[in-house]
Write an enzyme that holds these catalytic residues in place. Structure first.
Site, PDB file in Angstrom:
ATOM      1  N   HIS A   1       8.897 -23.142   5.515  1.00  0.00           N
ATOM      2  CA  HIS A   1      10.285 -23.034   5.056  1.00  0.00           C
ATOM      3  C   HIS A   1      11.212 -24.042   5.725  1.00  0.00           C
ATOM      4  O   HIS A   1      12.305 -24.284   5.247  1.00  0.00           O
ATOM      5  CB  HIS A   1      10.809 -21.594   5.173  1.00  0.00           C
ATOM      6  CG  HIS A   1      11.195 -21.190   6.553  1.00  0.00           C
ATOM      7  ND1 HIS A   1      10.296 -20.736   7.473  1.00  0.00           N
ATOM      8  CD2 HIS A   1      12.403 -21.163   7.189  1.00  0.00           C
ATOM      9  CE1 HIS A   1      10.921 -20.444   8.602  1.00  0.00           C
ATOM     10  NE2 HIS A   1      12.211 -20.692   8.458  1.00  0.00           N
TER      11      HIS A   1
ATOM     12  N   LYS B   1      14.994 -26.381   4.367  1.00  0.00           N
ATOM     13  CA  LYS B   1      16.329 -26.276   4.991  1.00  0.00           C
ATOM     14  C   LYS B   1      17.195 -27.463   4.568  1.00  0.00           C
ATOM     15  O   LYS B   1      16.714 -28.610   4.582  1.00  0.00           O
ATOM     16  CB  LYS B   1      16.198 -26.290   6.520  1.00  0.00           C
ATOM     17  CG  LYS B   1      15.716 -24.966   7.089  1.00  0.00           C
ATOM     18  CD  LYS B   1      15.699 -25.025   8.600  1.00  0.00           C
ATOM     19  CE  LYS B   1      15.075 -23.784   9.194  1.00  0.00           C
ATOM     20  NZ  LYS B   1      15.900 -22.595   9.105  1.00  0.00           N
TER      21      LYS B   1
ATOM     22  N   HIS C   1       6.094 -25.896  11.630  1.00  0.00           N
ATOM     23  CA  HIS C   1       7.485 -26.363  11.549  1.00  0.00           C
ATOM     24  C   HIS C   1       7.726 -27.638  12.379  1.00  0.00           C
ATOM     25  O   HIS C   1       8.287 -28.607  11.881  1.00  0.00           O
ATOM     26  CB  HIS C   1       8.452 -25.288  12.040  1.00  0.00           C
ATOM     27  CG  HIS C   1       8.342 -23.977  11.313  1.00  0.00           C
ATOM     28  ND1 HIS C   1       8.055 -23.892   9.973  1.00  0.00           N
ATOM     29  CD2 HIS C   1       8.488 -22.693  11.737  1.00  0.00           C
ATOM     30  CE1 HIS C   1       8.042 -22.612   9.608  1.00  0.00           C
ATOM     31  NE2 HIS C   1       8.293 -21.871  10.659  1.00  0.00           N
TER      32      HIS C   1
ATOM     33  N   ARG D   1       0.818  -1.223   0.000  1.00  0.00           N
ATOM     34  CA  ARG D   1       0.000   0.000   0.000  1.00  0.00           C
ATOM     35  C   ARG D   1       0.845   1.263   0.000  1.00  0.00           C
ATOM     36  O   ARG D   1       0.323   2.347  -0.151  1.00  0.00           O
ATOM     37  CB  ARG D   1      -0.895   0.013   1.241  1.00  0.00           C
ATOM     38  CG  ARG D   1      -1.931  -1.089   1.200  1.00  0.00           C
ATOM     39  CD  ARG D   1      -2.609  -1.227   2.517  1.00  0.00           C
ATOM     40  NE  ARG D   1      -3.591  -0.162   2.666  1.00  0.00           N
ATOM     41  CZ  ARG D   1      -4.804  -0.332   3.181  1.00  0.00           C
ATOM     42  NH1 ARG D   1      -5.163  -1.511   3.615  1.00  0.00           N
ATOM     43  NH2 ARG D   1      -5.635   0.664   3.271  1.00  0.00           N
TER      44      ARG D   1
HETATM   45  C1  BG6 Z   1       8.984 -18.356  11.277  1.00  0.00           C
HETATM   46  C2  BG6 Z   1       8.370 -17.841  12.548  1.00  0.00           C
HETATM   47  O1  BG6 Z   1       8.072 -19.162  10.571  1.00  0.00           O
HETATM   48  O2  BG6 Z   1      10.123 -19.130  11.591  1.00  0.00           O
HETATM   49  C3  BG6 Z   1       9.376 -17.043  13.353  1.00  0.00           C
HETATM   50  O3  BG6 Z   1       7.258 -17.017  12.212  1.00  0.00           O
HETATM   51  C4  BG6 Z   1      10.632 -17.853  13.584  1.00  0.00           C
HETATM   52  O4  BG6 Z   1       8.825 -16.629  14.587  1.00  0.00           O
HETATM   53  C5  BG6 Z   1      11.140 -18.419  12.277  1.00  0.00           C
HETATM   54  O5  BG6 Z   1      11.609 -17.016  14.179  1.00  0.00           O
HETATM   55  C6  BG6 Z   1      12.290 -19.381  12.510  1.00  0.00           C
HETATM   56  O6  BG6 Z   1      12.867 -19.678  11.274  1.00  0.00           O
HETATM   57  P1  BG6 Z   1      14.407 -20.037  11.191  1.00  0.00           P
HETATM   58  O7  BG6 Z   1      14.614 -20.475   9.793  1.00  0.00           O
HETATM   59  O8  BG6 Z   1      15.150 -18.783  11.541  1.00  0.00           O
HETATM   60  O9  BG6 Z   1      14.603 -21.112  12.201  1.00  0.00           O
END
Ligand code: BG6
Length: 488
Positions: free
Chosen positions: A172, A176, A234, A43
């Site tokens: 994500h 890794k 995760h 925005r």
């Molecule tokens: C994210 C969370 O999905 O993953 C964050 O929203 C967290 O709170 C992060 O810090 C951790 O990712 P990584 O790759 O740094 O372990």
């Protein structure tokens, strides 16, 4: 090949912290198609030049090895564009459609790095503007919804406008390198398979510890909490990778079918279990890395009376033949003693002792996820210092370990999680993305805990920043006769 990558939330936290640095690395590695446009959408009132300057500022902050030279940035900046949009306005989507018509790209990626509450509206608007063409892929960031009902509502809307193979639900952690290696360890090597079961494994511990707090995400985090932010996605994806049966091949659905079975086998909660086997905490002021840091309730954007949890420890069980009775302990939190993500697989002790071994010592496999990426296999051996004792009937053993450091072996400059996943989206590979039924099962499993907490006035237990969380987390695991890996 040509690509238009539209980054909704183009000036937001995720684009800033993770996506833009990952896109730059993909560019540096020559992995982006020749005709790529990265269109930041938000925005804000920015020109292309202003957006490029903003992202330049970001890329100047990353690790030196990943920072662009001025020439490199100029070449990358030529890919960056900005479009001011309000996601509730159909006219703005028509302007986006006009911009995309200019290039008629072979592949269009819409990355929704926005609050999940905007996903439904954004997908409806994309369809209304005719942007849901067969060459369009949509990436949805986690957490997808805030409970089972909102997750389903999002998935239903998205499925009305796109086919399942156009939807990339991102977690994500699956991108890794260390998690890729967990799959390689289990399904590329036959060695551990016969041991990977209840007869040999005493318990499994998953720790995702962070030493930092909520940083600039106080407002988001206060409405989310550790259970939704880390456990529902995760941590449960790690449980799947550890507990799933070998898939019949490496195709996306073969992998996702097996992960789904694990999620369906998670033992459902009873109210009593939650009281005993789930601990929630919230950080108070403390010392981290020698510096005094404020408590959670004093962070910007956080309600001063907040009862949001910044720490969760829980004991899960998987009710199937392979895993019945093996506790899977999950622990995650912010402002803990260290940044350390690891999985510890504790094997059962030898069934009959002919050696003297240190109390409670048994074999253990440690899978380091970050900051280190590697494997340690803990064994017992007879060292030099035990030669005298070795003459006795029960010689003593010493713990030793084999250490495989993947950063040393393969270099620490391997493709990072977001870069890897972005390239998978561009290539249409779904293996490392989460299917809607997996997400629903994960929400179904965590929801009773959310409900229980909502009705429980005691709130989260405070813990001092810089520690390993509330002592109740140690008491929880001690009740089973076990201890967290740093405690024993
Ligand atoms: C994210 C969370 O999905 O993953 C964050 O929203 C967290 O709170 C992060 O810090 C951790 O990712 P990584 O790759 O740094 O372990």
């Amino acid at each position: 090949m040509s690509l238009d990558l539209v980054l909704f939330g183009g000036t937001g936290d995720l684009a800033w912290r993770k996506l833009m640095p990952a896109l730059f690395q993909a560019f540096r590695h020559g992995s982006l198609p020749d005709n790529t446009r990265i269109i930041g959408v938000a925005r804000d009132d920015l020109s292309d030049q202003q957006y490029r300057a903003l992202m330049r500022g970001r890329l100047d902050q990353v690790d030196l090895a990943k920072r662009p030279s001025p020439q490199e940035f100029d070449r990358f900046a030529a890919l960056l564009h900005f479009l001011r949009m309000d996601l509730s306005k159909p006219d703005d989507f028509r302007r986006l459609a006009g911009m995309l018509r200019q290039q008629q790209a072979d592949s269009v990626v819409m990355y929704l790095a926005t609050a999940p509450s905007l996903f439904t509206a954004a997908c409806e608007q994309l369809a209304a503007a005719g942007l849901n063409t067969p060459n369009t892929r949509v990436v949805l960031e986690k957490p997808l919804g805030s409970d089972l009902a909102s997750n389903r509502a999002i998935n239903e809307t998205v499925r009305k406008v796109l086919r399942e193979n156009q939807i990339f639900r991102i977690d994500h952690y699956l991108g890794k390198p260390s998690v890729q290696n967990l799959f390689a360890l289990r399904f590329g090597n036959a060695l551990f398979e016969p041991l990977w079961r209840r007869e040999t494994i005493a318990n499994i511990q998953i720790t995702i510890a962070e030493d930092f707090g909520v940083e600039k995400r106080g407002a988001f985090y206060d409405n989310t909490g550790a259970l939704r932010d880390m456990v529902q996605n995760h941590a449960l994806q790690l449980v799947c990778a550890l507990a799933m049966e070998p898939p019949i091949n490496a195709h996306a659905d073969a992998i996702r079918d097996e992960k789904l079975k694990v999620l369906r086998s998670l033992k459902p909660w009873t109210g009593e279990d939650i009281g005993q086997h789930v601990v929630r905490g919230q950080y108070a002021a403390g010392i981290v890395g020698g510096e005094a840091v404020p408590g959670y309730r004093d962070e910007a954007g956080v309600n001063p009376q907040s009862t949001t949890e910044t720490f969760v420890a829980l004991r899960a069980e998987i009710a199937n033949w392979r895993w019945a009775g093996v506790p899977f302990y999950i622990r995650t939190g912010k402002r803990l003693a260290a940044r350390d993500a690891r999985i510890v697989i504790n094997f059962r002790p030898a069934p009959h002792a002919i050696f003297r071994s240190p109390n409670g010592d048994a074999n253990r496999l440690v899978i380091h996820l970050q900051p280190k990426d590697g494997l340690e296999l803990h064994l017992l051996a007879q060292g030099q210092e035990n030669r005298q004792q070795a003459k006795t009937l029960a010689p003593a053993l010493t713990p030793v370990h084999l250490d495989l450091d993947f950063d040393k072996r393969f270099g620490s400059e391997r493709v990072g999680a977001y870069e890897r996943l972005l390239l998978d989206v561009i290539d249409g590979r779904l293996n490392l993305f989460v299917r809607s039924d997996e997400q629903e099962e994960a929400w179904r499993w965590v929801e009773p805990v959310m409900d229980h907490w909502r009705q429980d006035p005691s709130g989260p237990r405070p813990y001092a920043a810089g520690t390993w969380g509330p002592s109740a987390a140690s008491a929880m695991i001690a009740r089973d006769g076990h201890c967290w890996s740093e405690e024993c």
